[in-house]
Design an enzyme around this catalytic site. Structure first.
Site, PDB file in Angstrom:
ATOM      1  N   SER A 151      -6.969   0.270   2.823  1.00 55.45           N
ATOM      2  CA  SER A 151      -5.931   0.712   1.886  1.00 55.45           C
ATOM      3  C   SER A 151      -5.209  -0.445   1.208  1.00 55.45           C
ATOM      4  O   SER A 151      -4.431  -0.225   0.281  1.00 55.45           O
ATOM      5  CB  SER A 151      -4.895   1.589   2.608  1.00 55.45           C
ATOM      6  OG  SER A 151      -4.031   0.807   3.395  1.00 55.45           O
ATOM      7  N   LYS A 189       1.784  -2.387   4.796  1.00 54.96           N
ATOM      8  CA  LYS A 189       1.981  -1.770   3.488  1.00 54.96           C
ATOM      9  C   LYS A 189       3.050  -2.525   2.680  1.00 54.96           C
ATOM     10  O   LYS A 189       3.830  -3.311   3.226  1.00 54.96           O
ATOM     11  CB  LYS A 189       2.463  -0.317   3.647  1.00 54.96           C
ATOM     12  CG  LYS A 189       1.431   0.630   4.231  1.00 54.96           C
ATOM     13  CD  LYS A 189       0.318   0.936   3.242  1.00 54.96           C
ATOM     14  CE  LYS A 189      -0.655   1.960   3.814  1.00 54.96           C
ATOM     15  NZ  LYS A 189      -1.385   1.436   4.980  1.00 54.96           N
TER      16      LYS A 189
END
Length: 231
Positions: A151, A189
């Site tokens: 991701s 993230k």
């Protein structure tokens, strides 16, 4: 009082650190001081260390730090060995400056399992260590996590990379962080704060941002660098 060779060695180390940020090798010190063997260098370093002039930095294969200079600093440092027929000379000595962090050495930092760059997975699952070039790390305490998932590929973070993390519980919006979710799972993230909560953004259009309420996310550290192994 230092011997002539001890005085020459500490000045040579200081000059090399100021010029390159790298501790001289034992071979360089042997040649510069015109010694017959590296054992002579070891004896000189041990004597300077005992007298509090230098120290060996821990967990690094080759790193010396000059703690203080001899009272008499007028004597020139020995000239490093150079190839024949060159005009290279050792630059004049400067006043001692803050010693740069040696950049060619390796530091062992904790390796805390795997971290998701997709959906959160359990973090800090066991502990070993990872050798990391000192040049990749800045100030502060660090640990490493192996990346699992894709991701964050648009940020250049790939599955199997080792994320080098500087420990901190604060971060600015837009920084890549290790976020601990619900006190149990961690993910890597981009951090964004919104309407009293937190949004964790991926760097892959195939994944959606994750939204959390107040107190559901805790910053564990910020991305400081990456290591990648090629097979």
């Amino acid at each position: 009082m230092l011997t002539r060779k001890q005085h020459e060695l500490i000045r040579f180390i200081q000059v090399k650190l100021e010029e390159t940020g790298i501790s001289p090798s034992f071979e360089e010190m042997k040649e510069a001081l015109d010694l017959k063997s590296k054992s002579g260098v070891h004896r000189l370093i041990s004597a300077l260390e005992e007298r509090g002039f230098i120290r060996r930095l821990p967990n690094r294969a080759r790193a010396l730090e000059v703690l203080r200079q001899p009272d008499n600093v007028s004597q020139a440092a020995p000239r490093a060995a150079t190839p024949a027929n060159t005009n290279s000379v050792t630059p004049p000595l400067r006043a001692p400056a803050a010693t740069p962090r040696p950049a060619n050495d390796v530091i062992e930092i904790p390796l805390h399992g795997r971290i998701a760059a997709g959906m959160p997975i359990e973090a800090l699952e066991g502990q070993s260590s990872l050798p990391v070039p000192a040049a990749l790390l800045g100030p502060g305490e660090h640990f490493a996590l192996e990346v699992s998932g894709d991701s964050m590929i648009d940020a250049g973070i790939l599955d199997g990379d080792f994320a080098l993390i500087r420990k901190t519980n604060t971060a600015r919006d837009g920084e890549i962080v290790v976020a601990l979710v619900h006190g149990e799972e961690a993910t890597l993230k981009y951090l964004h704060r919104e309407q009293g909560g937190v949004r964790l953004d991926p760097a892959n259009a195939a994944y959606d941002p994750q939204h959390f309420g107040p107190g559901e996310v805790e910053v564990q550290g910020k991305l400081a660098g990456l290591l990648r192994r090629y097979h």
